[in-house]
Design an enzyme around this catalytic site. Structure first.
Site, PDB file in Angstrom:
ATOM      1  N   ARG A   3     -35.922  52.529  68.734  1.00  0.00           N
ATOM      2  CA  ARG A   3     -36.834  52.984  67.683  1.00  0.00           C
ATOM      3  C   ARG A   3     -38.299  52.666  68.009  1.00  0.00           C
ATOM      4  O   ARG A   3     -39.208  53.445  67.725  1.00  0.00           O
ATOM      5  CB  ARG A   3     -36.482  52.298  66.349  1.00  0.00           C
ATOM      6  CG  ARG A   3     -35.190  52.753  65.725  1.00  0.00           C
ATOM      7  CD  ARG A   3     -34.915  51.965  64.444  1.00  0.00           C
ATOM      8  NE  ARG A   3     -36.026  52.034  63.513  1.00  0.00           N
ATOM      9  CZ  ARG A   3     -36.289  53.088  62.737  1.00  0.00           C
ATOM     10  NH1 ARG A   3     -35.517  54.146  62.766  1.00  0.00           N
ATOM     11  NH2 ARG A   3     -37.319  53.063  61.930  1.00  0.00           N
TER      12      ARG A   3
ATOM     13  N   GLU B 218     -53.850  67.335  47.272  1.00  0.00           N
ATOM     14  CA  GLU B 218     -52.992  68.406  47.771  1.00  0.00           C
ATOM     15  C   GLU B 218     -52.035  67.784  48.775  1.00  0.00           C
ATOM     16  O   GLU B 218     -52.450  66.967  49.607  1.00  0.00           O
ATOM     17  CB  GLU B 218     -53.849  69.480  48.475  1.00  0.00           C
ATOM     18  CG  GLU B 218     -54.775  70.219  47.547  1.00  0.00           C
ATOM     19  CD  GLU B 218     -54.035  71.094  46.533  1.00  0.00           C
ATOM     20  OE1 GLU B 218     -52.943  71.601  46.867  1.00  0.00           O
ATOM     21  OE2 GLU B 218     -54.546  71.255  45.412  1.00  0.00           O
TER      22      GLU B 218
ATOM     23  N   THR C  43     -45.548  47.513  52.060  1.00  0.00           N
ATOM     24  CA  THR C  43     -45.013  46.228  51.578  1.00  0.00           C
ATOM     25  C   THR C  43     -43.484  46.212  51.697  1.00  0.00           C
ATOM     26  O   THR C  43     -42.882  45.143  51.744  1.00  0.00           O
ATOM     27  CB  THR C  43     -45.428  45.970  50.112  1.00  0.00           C
ATOM     28  OG1 THR C  43     -45.199  47.169  49.346  1.00  0.00           O
ATOM     29  CG2 THR C  43     -46.890  45.601  49.987  1.00  0.00           C
TER      30      THR C  43
ATOM     31  N   ASN D 258     -40.975  58.286  63.422  1.00  0.00           N
ATOM     32  CA  ASN D 258     -41.010  57.612  64.731  1.00  0.00           C
ATOM     33  C   ASN D 258     -39.598  57.264  65.210  1.00  0.00           C
ATOM     34  O   ASN D 258     -39.262  57.449  66.382  1.00  0.00           O
ATOM     35  CB  ASN D 258     -41.827  56.319  64.653  1.00  0.00           C
ATOM     36  CG  ASN D 258     -43.281  56.571  64.352  1.00  0.00           C
ATOM     37  OD1 ASN D 258     -43.744  57.702  64.400  1.00  0.00           O
ATOM     38  ND2 ASN D 258     -44.017  55.503  64.046  1.00  0.00           N
TER      39      ASN D 258
ATOM     40  N   SER E 166     -43.520  57.367  48.669  1.00  0.00           N
ATOM     41  CA  SER E 166     -43.164  56.038  49.197  1.00  0.00           C
ATOM     42  C   SER E 166     -44.201  54.966  48.887  1.00  0.00           C
ATOM     43  O   SER E 166     -44.610  54.207  49.774  1.00  0.00           O
ATOM     44  CB  SER E 166     -42.927  56.107  50.716  1.00  0.00           C
ATOM     45  OG  SER E 166     -41.897  57.006  51.002  1.00  0.00           O
TER      46      SER E 166
ATOM     47  N   ASP F 288     -44.542  59.556  59.507  1.00  0.00           N
ATOM     48  CA  ASP F 288     -43.097  59.314  59.428  1.00  0.00           C
ATOM     49  C   ASP F 288     -42.361  60.025  60.569  1.00  0.00           C
ATOM     50  O   ASP F 288     -42.811  61.064  61.041  1.00  0.00           O
ATOM     51  CB  ASP F 288     -42.594  59.818  58.061  1.00  0.00           C
ATOM     52  CG  ASP F 288     -41.250  59.228  57.704  1.00  0.00           C
ATOM     53  OD1 ASP F 288     -40.751  58.357  58.430  1.00  0.00           O
ATOM     54  OD2 ASP F 288     -40.687  59.659  56.681  1.00  0.00           O
TER      55      ASP F 288
ATOM     56  N   ASN G 273     -41.882  47.613  54.286  1.00  0.00           N
ATOM     57  CA  ASN G 273     -41.478  47.610  55.706  1.00  0.00           C
ATOM     58  C   ASN G 273     -41.056  46.234  56.219  1.00  0.00           C
ATOM     59  O   ASN G 273     -40.417  46.122  57.267  1.00  0.00           O
ATOM     60  CB  ASN G 273     -42.594  48.162  56.608  1.00  0.00           C
ATOM     61  CG  ASN G 273     -42.764  49.664  56.521  1.00  0.00           C
ATOM     62  OD1 ASN G 273     -43.843  50.201  56.762  1.00  0.00           O
ATOM     63  ND2 ASN G 273     -41.703  50.380  56.184  1.00  0.00           N
TER      64      ASN G 273
HETATM   65  C1  FPP Z   1     -42.488  55.607  60.082  1.00  0.00           C
HETATM   66  O1  FPP Z   1     -41.514  56.023  60.996  1.00  0.00           O
HETATM   67  C2  FPP Z   1     -43.488  54.801  60.739  1.00  0.00           C
HETATM   68  C3  FPP Z   1     -43.790  53.507  60.448  1.00  0.00           C
HETATM   69  C4  FPP Z   1     -43.130  52.734  59.390  1.00  0.00           C
HETATM   70  C5  FPP Z   1     -44.801  52.772  61.188  1.00  0.00           C
HETATM   71  C6  FPP Z   1     -45.998  53.574  61.516  1.00  0.00           C
HETATM   72  C7  FPP Z   1     -46.857  52.769  62.346  1.00  0.00           C
HETATM   73  C8  FPP Z   1     -47.473  53.193  63.448  1.00  0.00           C
HETATM   74  C9  FPP Z   1     -47.346  54.560  64.005  1.00  0.00           C
HETATM   75  C10 FPP Z   1     -48.320  52.276  64.219  1.00  0.00           C
HETATM   76  C11 FPP Z   1     -49.256  51.416  63.430  1.00  0.00           C
HETATM   77  C12 FPP Z   1     -50.371  51.126  64.304  1.00  0.00           C
HETATM   78  C13 FPP Z   1     -51.459  50.393  64.052  1.00  0.00           C
HETATM   79  C14 FPP Z   1     -52.562  50.418  65.008  1.00  0.00           C
HETATM   80  C15 FPP Z   1     -51.603  49.536  62.860  1.00  0.00           C
HETATM   81  P1  FPP Z   1     -40.016  55.532  60.783  1.00  0.00           P
HETATM   82  O2  FPP Z   1     -39.812  54.350  61.645  1.00  0.00           O
HETATM   83  O3  FPP Z   1     -39.760  55.313  59.323  1.00  0.00           O
HETATM   84  O4  FPP Z   1     -39.240  56.767  61.317  1.00  0.00           O
HETATM   85  P2  FPP Z   1     -37.806  57.265  60.862  1.00  0.00           P
HETATM   86  O5  FPP Z   1     -37.913  57.655  59.406  1.00  0.00           O
HETATM   87  O6  FPP Z   1     -37.553  58.447  61.754  1.00  0.00           O
HETATM   88  O7  FPP Z   1     -36.848  56.132  61.098  1.00  0.00           O
END
Ligand code: FPP
Length: 242
Positions: A30, A207, A63, A19, A196, A17, A65
């Site tokens: 983003r 843990e 699901t 990104n 989540s 989480d 997202n």
């Molecule tokens: C959460 O950050 C991240 C995600 C919902 C996506 C995570 C996916 C990847 C890192 C890549 C997946 C890669 C492969 C190879 C399948 P957020 O966007 O919810 O961050 P925020 O809470 O700061 O907005």
């Protein structure tokens, strides 16, 4: 301090989480955070495998997202291709097997194909399993199990009396991992402290390790710190210490 490999968790699950926040802090879109997040998966995979972790389950797409802006969903759906195009040889070299949980048939065809092909091309690997939760939701997983069990009962293949926790487990998507199905350690980055809809059943006695570090900034040293924290803990599984 060297990590005692005898005591590392066998199954580690990660909610990746932060990104979006990582990108926002840098005045970037983003998706730049997701791109950097993919690089983090590579680093963490290599380190987890080195440490002797057996299964690393990463929550890549839930699901829920699908409810994100379409551009972002489209971008996320392209990431498996970037990841495997650049990283599959390294995964094979490190004997890492790619698997997934979740309904990947609902993903765009190209995304589906790339995931299935990565699994196929690593199926001989005997080291760590890198398990992607993709279009995964634990409530859906449990619902699917209930439906299958109900069908088996209605077809007289199963008695109601034989329904037990073990039986339910055998209908979950993680059943193939047997006694390793439950994560020993569940990590969530970015300061949020919730599940989540991730591995609700399997995480009953996991843990939890929460860190404020945003996923794109997470690296092998942060993984080591999480593992060291886990090693210090006293797991009792609802019992008293024997
Ligand atoms: C959460 O950050 C991240 C995600 C919902 C996506 C995570 C996916 C990847 C890192 C890549 C997946 C890669 C492969 C190879 C399948 P957020 O966007 O919810 O961050 P925020 O809470 O700061 O907005």
């Amino acid at each position: 301090m060297a990590i005692d490999k005898e005591r590392v968790p066998k199954h580690v699950a990660i909610i990746m989480d932060g990104n979006g926040r990582w990108a926002k802090k840098r005045f970037l879109p983003r998706v730049a955070g997701h791109r950097k997040g993919v690089e983090t998966i590579k680093k963490v995979t290599i380190r987890a495998n080195e440490l002797g972790i057996k299964i690393l389950t990463v929550y890549a797409f839930s699901t829920e997202n699908w409810g994100r802006p379409q551009d972002e969903v489209n971008y996320l759906m392209k990431l498996p291709k970037d990841f495997f195009d650049s990283f599959l040889p390294e995964l094979i070299k490190n004997d890492v097997r790619v698997e997934w949980i979740g309904d990947i048939t609902a993903l765009p065809q190209k995304t589906y194909d790339i995931v299935v092909s990565a699994a196929e091309r690593t199926k001989h690997c005997q080291g760590m399993v890198l398990n992607f939760a993709l279009n995964y939701g634990a409530r859906q997983e449990i619902t699917d199990a209930v439906v299958e069990i109900a069908k088996a009962v209605s077809h007289h293949e199963l008695d109601v009396e034989s329904i037990s926790a073990e039986l339910i487990e055998s209908f979950l998507t993680t059943a193939r991992y047997g006694e390793l199905a439950a994560p020993d350690l569940l990590i969530r980055t970015s300061g949020e402290q919730r599940l989540s809809n991730f591995l609700l059943w399997q995480a009953a006695y996991s843990e939890f390790y929460f860190t404020d570090v945003l996923w794109p900034d997470f690296d092998s040293s942060h993984l080591d710190t999480a593992i060291e924290s886990y090693i210090q803990r006293d797991r009792r599984f609802g019992k008293v210490k024997g």
